[in-house]
Design an enzyme around this catalytic site. Sequence first.
Site, PDB file in Angstrom:
ATOM      1  N   GLU A 157       0.834  -1.429   0.136  1.00  0.00           N
ATOM      2  CA  GLU A 157       0.044   0.001   0.082  1.00  0.00           C
ATOM      3  C   GLU A 157       0.695   1.208  -0.081  1.00  0.00           C
ATOM      4  O   GLU A 157       0.802   2.065   0.700  1.00  0.00           O
ATOM      5  CB  GLU A 157      -0.829  -0.090   1.069  1.00  0.00           C
ATOM      6  CG  GLU A 157      -1.871  -0.977   0.835  1.00  0.00           C
ATOM      7  CD  GLU A 157      -3.326  -1.255   1.989  1.00  0.00           C
ATOM      8  OE1 GLU A 157      -3.005  -0.314   3.035  1.00  0.00           O
ATOM      9  OE2 GLU A 157      -4.188  -1.526   1.633  1.00  0.00           O
ATOM     10  N   GLU A 256      -6.035  -7.477  -1.645  1.00  0.00           N
ATOM     11  CA  GLU A 256      -6.636  -7.505  -0.295  1.00  0.00           C
ATOM     12  C   GLU A 256      -8.133  -7.286  -0.432  1.00  0.00           C
ATOM     13  O   GLU A 256      -8.352  -6.011  -0.606  1.00  0.00           O
ATOM     14  CB  GLU A 256      -6.053  -6.684   0.862  1.00  0.00           C
ATOM     15  CG  GLU A 256      -4.709  -6.899   1.066  1.00  0.00           C
ATOM     16  CD  GLU A 256      -4.087  -6.152   2.181  1.00  0.00           C
ATOM     17  OE1 GLU A 256      -4.951  -5.309   3.025  1.00  0.00           O
ATOM     18  OE2 GLU A 256      -2.820  -5.965   2.150  1.00  0.00           O
TER      19      GLU A 256
END
Length: 810
Positions: A157, A256
């Site tokens: 991320e 995710e």
Amino acid sequence: MQWDRSSLVVNGKRVYIFSGEFHYPRLPVPELWLDIFQKMRASGFNAASIYFFWSYHEAKQGNLDFKSGAKDIQRLFDYAKQAGIWIICRPGPYINAETSAGGLAFWASTGAHGVPRTADENYHQAWLPYITQVGKIIAANQITKGGPVILVQHENEYLESNYNSNDTKVLHMKQLIAAYDAAGVVVPSTHNEIGMRGMSWSTDYNNVGGAVNIYGLDSYPNGFNCALPDSGFKVVRTYYDWFQKASPTQPSYIPEFQGGAMDNWGGASYENCAIMTGTKFVDVFYKSLVMQKVSLLSLYMAYGGTNWGQSAAPVVYSSYDYGAPLSESRQVRDKMRETKLLTLFLRVSDDIKNTIFMGAGNNFTTSNPELYYNRLVNPVNNANFYYFTQNQTNLSSSLSFPIRVETSIGTITTTGSLDGRQGKFMVTDYNFGTQTLAYSTAEILTYSIVDGHEVLVMYLNQGQSANFVLKGFTGTVTFTGNGATAKALNVGNKHTLVTYTQNSGQTVASFSNGVKIILADTLTAWNFWAPALTSSPDVSADKQIIVTGPYLVRSAAINGKTLSLTGDTNVTTPLEVFAPANISMLNWNGANVYFTRTSYNSIKATVGGPAGISLPNLATLNWHSLNALPESDPDYDDSAWTVANHQTTMNPVKPETLPVLYPGDYGFHVGTKLYRGYFSNSGAPSAIYLKVGGGIATGLSVWVNGIFVGSWKGDTTTQVANMTFQFEKVVLKQHNVMTIIHDYNGHDQSAVKTWGPRNPRGIINASLIGAGKPSFSLWKLNGNAGGEAGVDAIRHPFNEGGLNSERIGK
Ligand code: GAL
């Protein structure tokens, strides 16, 4: 391995990846990893996504350990291969994951090794040996070498905020690419975008360097507040458009997707998180991803596990159950059984793996503001996949709606129905084996091929009605069982229409050409399994066998006339297998089982029974106790302790008093820390002021000359605690000693202000209060035995701490 805009292509075959996240340090018993992989495989997953924790493998700089105990990641790859699970590797070096320091080595979190998550050369030199080593092990286990590894993620991320080739983040991503290249990693590189906040590291979007092969987008649409588990429930419908912009030439990847939620200190409990992301969430949200052409999907988490020892970041407590499909105690939750309805459909439905997005919206058949649909079409054979939800996905009311679709046998006009919070697939010209369903308004679970004949399973909620047409079939249909009220009609002497209403249970429709279609209600369908007859993660319909009944069916094998199954039962359970006609022996968990044949030729048996575990009476055991804190005794011998004598620190937060009392600067990172501060009675000390960095929920207690003077009990918000404790009850002498015990809830993740993992753990200010400026003459400190080097490679570093009994007296 290849890929295009529709999917990965593995060994020349299109595959959809249905994966779930698993963290081996959160289940540090390697033998149990196989259990997790088998449960995922049995539930139709073909991959697992794994974070590797740098913190776990390099407790002391240079002491890389990939062998001891649960650090032996080769075993992880071996078990995955044995279970038939591909692996997506996510080694960081930064991983977040609610783990201490977001996975950074603890020694790299003190400030002495540069600025984490940048191209800072000090940081580069710190992580490079770890990534090189883990990279080599990954490389040796790649699919190209017969191993299970299919993808490798770079960083985590990591928002590309500045599209400039000289930006430190671009340079850091390039460093990672170089490191993995040098280690011999050739499988596609990936990244996980943080929500829809940017388009980071895609070769298709403003690539100034550092881009990966396959872009990914993380998404947690229901958030992390489990206190109101029925709220939210709003499906995101913009993924398709997003991927069209971010990565149009690549398969759409969600590294995710919400598989549960973390629970914070004082949170609403994991059972609530499991409800918030329960069976209806699975049904509506996961299917909607597939219908937006997401072809690589990983649930975060599949199995959360436990934050053993010192592995957690301060945001979470010791359980990391996550409300995940597999609970912390490794039970299969109902949401996993619901997920299986989708995974087993995808694994055999080849037509859906090459489709064009044909639109979505309210205008299906007629304009209908209450309904939302998606449509995918296979350009080669015109198979159509429709998906219906209520436009407002959180409604609990039901809805029926007109259906008018074109198929190869003409226009079909019928009625569809949705219960509240339900998502439903409908197919037209759906091919299974040699057969075709001209359409079906019932959902398809999966199918297998037995003795050359198709066995297909359909499901509906109890009380719902549906119909389907088996194309080109004009024979007779026999219905067996009470699961459905069904009838078959010959259509124009060309096809057969089956209309039915679903009751509880199952009905088997036997077609006179040998095809069987099982009509089950959703709850009954949860008990259907399709164990594979191959060890490949990619399972085709002729390599799976349909079994119903047990709580879990792990594996199936056919050897000659013997069918062997392994699985788990929680009660005495009826077992039914749609097995080949020549099977004469049925083996369940190693024992032969008596069976009968049904009129439609399946096998029926009874397996399992009560486990018969008895627990000891704890009250009658002989209990002993031990003083857990002898260090509070003024006469305690601390001659072997470390003298805290540093006058400077590389930590960005400079201490307000000296010496530096950050145990990390002295090599003690994990677990409880102990301090002993010596002071005289000159200056009339009457109290101690402490400022302590511990992260939320940290705790601390203080004794002077063996007398308890106060505690900071911790709360769910304070990260740096200020406290003053009076010495009222203490009789001060000429020489005094203060003992402080400080727990450790981990280092912060990078989103925590100001310095993330570098936020100091330890005492920032220790000031004696008194009229004449009293001060400490000496500080000593201690933590886990052996410090960074540890003394026990298996427990170190996550399962060690500074309590006396943990230090074995050192
Ligand atoms: C994601 C992150 C994961 C984990 C998750 C929340 O943003 O990539 O590592 O922290 O959030 O559980």
